[in-house]
Design a protein around this motif. Sequence first.
Motif, PDB file in Angstrom:
ATOM      1  N   ASP A 272       0.847  -1.192   0.000  1.00 22.74           N
ATOM      2  CA  ASP A 272       0.000   0.000   0.000  1.00 22.74           C
ATOM      3  C   ASP A 272       0.886   1.246   0.000  1.00 22.74           C
ATOM      4  OD1 ASP A 272      -2.582  -1.226   0.085  1.00 22.74           O
ATOM      5  OD2 ASP A 272      -2.105  -1.877   2.117  1.00 22.74           O
ATOM      6  N   GLY A 273       0.261   2.392  -0.242  1.00 25.60           N
ATOM      7  CA  GLY A 273       1.016   3.642  -0.218  1.00 25.60           C
ATOM      8  C   GLY A 273       1.603   3.968  -1.575  1.00 25.60           C
ATOM      9  N   GLY A 274       2.523   4.899  -1.567  1.00 27.82           N
ATOM     10  CA  GLY A 274       2.984   5.464  -2.835  1.00 27.82           C
ATOM     11  C   GLY A 274       4.234   4.843  -3.412  1.00 27.82           C
ATOM     12  N   SER A 275       4.720   3.769  -2.820  1.00 35.23           N
ATOM     13  CA  SER A 275       6.020   3.233  -3.274  1.00 35.23           C
ATOM     14  C   SER A 275       5.907   2.479  -4.595  1.00 35.23           C
ATOM     15  CB  SER A 275       6.589   2.286  -2.221  1.00 35.23           C
ATOM     16  OG  SER A 275       5.807   1.102  -2.152  1.00 35.23           O
ATOM     17  N   GLY A 276       4.773   1.870  -4.847  1.00 35.10           N
ATOM     18  CA  GLY A 276       4.649   1.018  -6.035  1.00 35.10           C
ATOM     19  C   GLY A 276       5.502  -0.238  -5.925  1.00 35.10           C
ATOM     20  N   ALA A 277       5.929  -0.547  -4.717  1.00 37.80           N
ATOM     21  CA  ALA A 277       6.817  -1.695  -4.524  1.00 37.80           C
ATOM     22  C   ALA A 277       6.007  -2.959  -4.267  1.00 37.80           C
ATOM     23  CB  ALA A 277       7.739  -1.434  -3.333  1.00 37.80           C
ATOM     24  N   ARG A 278       6.680  -4.072  -4.384  1.00 31.78           N
ATOM     25  CA  ARG A 278       6.080  -5.321  -3.953  1.00 31.78           C
ATOM     26  C   ARG A 278       5.937  -5.302  -2.429  1.00 31.78           C
ATOM     27  NH1 ARG A 278       7.159  -9.749  -7.407  1.00 31.78           N
ATOM     28  NH2 ARG A 278       6.809  -9.058  -9.556  1.00 31.78           N
ATOM     29  N   ARG A 279       4.917  -5.977  -1.935  1.00 33.46           N
ATOM     30  CA  ARG A 279       4.737  -6.145  -0.493  1.00 33.46           C
ATOM     31  C   ARG A 279       5.805  -7.104   0.014  1.00 33.46           C
ATOM     32  NH1 ARG A 279       0.230  -6.172   2.842  1.00 33.46           N
ATOM     33  NH2 ARG A 279      -1.187  -5.823   1.100  1.00 33.46           N
ATOM     34  N   ASP A 280       6.429  -6.738   1.120  1.00 32.49           N
ATOM     35  CA  ASP A 280       7.402  -7.660   1.700  1.00 32.49           C
ATOM     36  C   ASP A 280       6.657  -8.872   2.270  1.00 32.49           C
ATOM     37  OD1 ASP A 280       9.937  -8.565   2.667  1.00 32.49           O
ATOM     38  OD2 ASP A 280       9.206  -8.063   4.679  1.00 32.49           O
ATOM     39  N   SER A 281       7.170 -10.043   2.001  1.00 31.90           N
ATOM     40  CA  SER A 281       6.578 -11.272   2.553  1.00 31.90           C
ATOM     41  C   SER A 281       7.596 -12.387   2.381  1.00 31.90           C
ATOM     42  CB  SER A 281       5.290 -11.651   1.805  1.00 31.90           C
ATOM     43  OG  SER A 281       5.595 -12.118   0.509  1.00 31.90           O
ATOM     44  N   ASN A 282       7.338 -13.503   3.018  1.00 36.70           N
ATOM     45  CA  ASN A 282       8.254 -14.638   2.817  1.00 36.70           C
ATOM     46  C   ASN A 282       8.249 -15.077   1.354  1.00 36.70           C
ATOM     47  OD1 ASN A 282       5.671 -15.731   2.949  1.00 36.70           O
ATOM     48  ND2 ASN A 282       6.218 -17.426   4.323  1.00 36.70           N
ATOM     49  N   LEU A 283       7.089 -14.979   0.703  1.00 33.15           N
ATOM     50  CA  LEU A 283       7.043 -15.362  -0.722  1.00 33.15           C
ATOM     51  C   LEU A 283       7.859 -14.389  -1.565  1.00 33.15           C
ATOM     52  CD1 LEU A 283       3.257 -16.301  -0.932  1.00 33.15           C
ATOM     53  CD2 LEU A 283       5.179 -17.881  -1.232  1.00 33.15           C
TER      54      LEU A 283
ATOM     55  N   GLN B  38      -6.742   4.732 -10.262  1.00 32.76           N
ATOM     56  CA  GLN B  38      -5.340   4.833 -10.688  1.00 32.76           C
ATOM     57  C   GLN B  38      -4.529   5.438  -9.541  1.00 32.76           C
ATOM     58  OE1 GLN B  38      -4.744   6.347 -14.578  1.00 32.76           O
ATOM     59  NE2 GLN B  38      -2.510   6.329 -14.425  1.00 32.76           N
ATOM     60  N   ASN B  39      -3.533   4.706  -9.081  1.00 32.29           N
ATOM     61  CA  ASN B  39      -2.655   5.171  -8.005  1.00 32.29           C
ATOM     62  C   ASN B  39      -1.337   4.405  -8.113  1.00 32.29           C
ATOM     63  OD1 ASN B  39      -3.031   2.591  -6.776  1.00 32.29           O
ATOM     64  ND2 ASN B  39      -4.907   3.316  -5.800  1.00 32.29           N
ATOM     65  N   ALA B  40      -0.418   4.670  -7.187  1.00 31.39           N
ATOM     66  CA  ALA B  40       0.905   4.051  -7.292  1.00 31.39           C
ATOM     67  C   ALA B  40       0.797   2.523  -7.269  1.00 31.39           C
ATOM     68  CB  ALA B  40       1.790   4.537  -6.151  1.00 31.39           C
ATOM     69  N   LYS B  41      -0.128   2.019  -6.445  1.00 30.22           N
ATOM     70  CA  LYS B  41      -0.253   0.555  -6.335  1.00 30.22           C
ATOM     71  C   LYS B  41      -0.829  -0.048  -7.622  1.00 30.22           C
ATOM     72  CE  LYS B  41      -2.114  -2.899  -3.089  1.00 30.22           C
ATOM     73  NZ  LYS B  41      -2.903  -3.054  -1.845  1.00 30.22           N
ATOM     74  N   SER B  42      -1.909   0.559  -8.128  1.00 30.57           N
ATOM     75  CA  SER B  42      -2.488   0.004  -9.363  1.00 30.57           C
ATOM     76  C   SER B  42      -1.545   0.201 -10.546  1.00 30.57           C
ATOM     77  CB  SER B  42      -3.876   0.588  -9.647  1.00 30.57           C
ATOM     78  OG  SER B  42      -3.825   1.958  -9.911  1.00 30.57           O
TER      79      SER B  42
ATOM     80  N   ALA C 216       1.939  -2.258 -14.549  1.00 31.18           N
ATOM     81  CA  ALA C 216       3.262  -2.493 -15.154  1.00 31.18           C
ATOM     82  C   ALA C 216       3.608  -3.978 -15.135  1.00 31.18           C
ATOM     83  CB  ALA C 216       4.321  -1.682 -14.403  1.00 31.18           C
ATOM     84  N   MET C 217       3.223  -4.662 -14.081  1.00 32.28           N
ATOM     85  CA  MET C 217       3.487  -6.110 -14.022  1.00 32.28           C
ATOM     86  C   MET C 217       2.705  -6.850 -15.110  1.00 32.28           C
ATOM     87  SD  MET C 217       2.716  -8.886 -11.018  1.00 32.28           S
ATOM     88  CE  MET C 217       0.948  -8.875 -11.327  1.00 32.28           C
ATOM     89  N   VAL C 218       1.440  -6.498 -15.276  1.00 32.21           N
ATOM     90  CA  VAL C 218       0.621  -7.182 -16.290  1.00 32.21           C
ATOM     91  C   VAL C 218       1.183  -6.900 -17.683  1.00 32.21           C
ATOM     92  CG1 VAL C 218      -1.679  -7.369 -17.316  1.00 32.21           C
ATOM     93  CG2 VAL C 218      -1.444  -7.121 -14.838  1.00 32.21           C
ATOM     94  N   GLN C 219       1.547  -5.650 -17.905  1.00 32.13           N
ATOM     95  CA  GLN C 219       2.134  -5.265 -19.197  1.00 32.13           C
ATOM     96  C   GLN C 219       3.397  -6.092 -19.473  1.00 32.13           C
ATOM     97  OE1 GLN C 219       3.146  -1.090 -19.117  1.00 32.13           O
ATOM     98  NE2 GLN C 219       2.067  -0.772 -21.050  1.00 32.13           N
ATOM     99  N   ASP C 220       4.221  -6.212 -18.458  1.00 36.82           N
ATOM    100  CA  ASP C 220       5.454  -6.991 -18.578  1.00 36.82           C
ATOM    101  C   ASP C 220       5.127  -8.466 -18.843  1.00 36.82           C
ATOM    102  OD1 ASP C 220       8.210  -7.822 -18.187  1.00 36.82           O
ATOM    103  OD2 ASP C 220       7.597  -8.481 -16.191  1.00 36.82           O
TER     104      ASP C 220
ATOM    105  N   TYR D 219     -12.827   4.933 -11.399  1.00 38.26           N
ATOM    106  CA  TYR D 219     -12.970   3.468 -11.323  1.00 38.26           C
ATOM    107  C   TYR D 219     -13.097   2.852 -12.724  1.00 38.26           C
ATOM    108  CZ  TYR D 219     -14.940  -0.870  -9.227  1.00 38.26           C
ATOM    109  OH  TYR D 219     -15.184  -2.150  -8.817  1.00 38.26           O
ATOM    110  N   GLN D 220     -14.052   3.361 -13.501  1.00 40.83           N
ATOM    111  CA  GLN D 220     -14.258   2.806 -14.856  1.00 40.83           C
ATOM    112  C   GLN D 220     -13.016   2.980 -15.720  1.00 40.83           C
ATOM    113  OE1 GLN D 220     -17.853   4.100 -16.918  1.00 40.83           O
ATOM    114  NE2 GLN D 220     -16.741   4.011 -18.863  1.00 40.83           N
ATOM    115  N   ALA D 221     -12.419   4.145 -15.652  1.00 41.79           N
ATOM    116  CA  ALA D 221     -11.225   4.397 -16.482  1.00 41.79           C
ATOM    117  C   ALA D 221     -10.092   3.451 -16.086  1.00 41.79           C
ATOM    118  CB  ALA D 221     -10.789   5.850 -16.322  1.00 41.79           C
ATOM    119  N   ASN D 222      -9.998   3.172 -14.805  1.00 44.22           N
ATOM    120  CA  ASN D 222      -8.943   2.267 -14.349  1.00 44.22           C
ATOM    121  C   ASN D 222      -9.204   0.843 -14.850  1.00 44.22           C
ATOM    122  OD1 ASN D 222      -6.514   1.864 -12.770  1.00 44.22           O
ATOM    123  ND2 ASN D 222      -7.801   0.730 -11.334  1.00 44.22           N
TER     124      ASN D 222
END
Length: 463
Positions: A173-184, A218-222, A227-231, A258-261
Motif C-alpha cells: 500500500d502507499g505510494g512506493s509502487g513496490a512489492r509487499r514484503d513477505s516470505n514469498l 489509478q494510483n501508485a499501487k495500481s 506495469a506487471m501485467v504489461q510486462d 474506477y471505470q477508467a482504471n
Amino acid sequence: MNQSSVPRDATRRSPLRVAATLIAASVVAAGAAVAFAADADAASTLGASAAQSGRYFGTAIAAYKLSDSVYTTVANREFNMVTAENEMKQDATEPNQNQFNFTSGDQIATWATSNGKRLRGHTLAWYAQQPGWMQNMSGTALRSAMVNHITQVATHYKGKIYAWDVVNEAFADGGSGARRDSNLQRTGNDWIEVAFRTARAADPAAKLCYNDYNTDGQNAKSNAVYAMVQDFKSRGVPIDCVGFQSHFNSNSPVPSDYQANLQRFANLGIDVQITELDIEGSGSAQATNYSNVVKACLAVSRCAGITVWGVRDTDSWRASATPLLFDGNGNIKAAYTSTLAALNGVPPTDPPTSPPTSGPTTPPPTGGACSASVTLNQWNGGFTAAVRVTAGSAALNGWAVTVTLPSGATVTNTWNAVAGGSSGAVRFANAGYNAGVPAGGSTEFGFQGTGTGPSATPSCAAS
Ligand code: G3I
C-alpha cells in the motif's frame, strides 16, 4: 490494437428472463422490503440480469453456512458464480506440508456444480492465511512448497474453476509502487510469474487472475500492478485477468476514475473482474454507490463480472458496517434494487478504440446444435480470440468448436476450453464446468496465440 467488445444481443435474454420472471414472484412473496422497478423486459435476479450482457454476478460462500436454508435460498436464487471465502486458501487446503485437505473447498465446489454455478478459485499464493509450517519457511524450500501447493490444489480442482486468483495482494500500500514484503516475495521477484506458469500447467482451462485491493482507481499501487501485467503480456507469462477487490467505505470510497482504471487494464488484453465487492453504509447513498460500480463494469466490455463478498450483511467480514445487498433476514436492500436496476439498464455504450476485427455476430439460436462466433483482438505478432458458443433450439451437454487458424498462427494458451492442437484446424472442447448450455443460451471461451488470428467463422458441434 483493436479492443473488441463482448457480444451482446437480445436473443440471449429470453430464456433467462422466463426463468427470472418465475423467480421474481418468490422474491416478492418472501417479503422484500423494496419494490422492483416495473420493467417488464428486465431480468429479476442478479445473475440473470448480469447474464443478459454475457457477464456473471457472484458471491463469496462459506461452507459452514450451506446448512442455513435462508442463506442457500438467497444464494442459489440470485447468483451464478461462487467464490470460496476461506476454504480454498493455503491454510485450509494444506494444513500440514504435503497433506492436503479439500473437504470444505469441495463442499463449496459441489454446491456450485449441483446448482449450476460457476466457481472462482481463491487463492493459490498469498502472504496471509498461510498454514504455520509455511509461515516458518523461506528461500528455495518455500519456493518449492509454493509450486507444489499450486500444482496440487489447481490439479484437484482442474476442470471446475472458471478463474483462479493465482496470486493475492502482492503489492504494498502507499505510494512506493513496490512489492509487499513477505516470505514469498523474499524467495525472489519472479515468484509471481512462477506461480502463474505453475497454475497454467496444472489447469490450462482456468483463467488466471492477479487479485488485489486499493487498486480500484489509478494510483501508485495500481500502476505497479499495471506495469506487471504489461510486462507479463510482453514476455508471454500467462495471465488472463486482474481482480479488483473493491472493498469500499467512507475512507476508501468508490474512486471517480474506477471505470477508467478498469478500462486501462482491459486495454492490456486481459479481462477485469470485480472480485470482492462490498460497500459500507445504508439507504440511498449505499444504493447509489453500488449502482455506480455496476455501471462502471457494464461500460467496460472486458469486465467479465462482479462478485460481492458475502450474501447477507450478517455474513460479511465487516457485518457491523452492513456492506452487502441483503439484510440479516435475507431481504433485499435498496442497494440490491439499485444494483438490479443498473444491471437491467439500457445496454451499455462500449467505447472501443476501434471496431473489432471480426464479429461480434452471435448467430440466432434457432435450429442446429450450436453456432460459434469469434471476437478478435489482434496486435502486431499476436492475438486473443473470444469465442461465443450459442446453443440452438436444444440444450447442449457438451460442445466442440473447430477454429481454422491461418498459416503460421499458433495457440499459446486457452481458457474455458481444452484445445486439441495449436495450429491449423484446432478443435476446442468444453471444460468440465461449461459443458451444459441451455437452449438458446451461450457460453464463452478464449485463446491467445502468436501470428494472425482466425478470420473465418468457426464450426460448432454438440459432443
Ligand atoms: O474458522 C475459525 C473458527 O473456528 C473460529 O471459531 C472463529 C473465531 O473467530 O474464527 C474462524 O476463522 C476465521 C475465518 O475468517 C472464518 O470465519 C478467521 O479467524 C478470520 O481471520 C477469517 O477472516 C477471513 C479473512 O479473509 C482472513 O484474512 C474472512 O472470513 C474473509 O472474508 C477474508 O477475505 C479476504 C480475502 O480473502 C482477500 N481480500 C480481503 C478479504 C477481506 O479481508
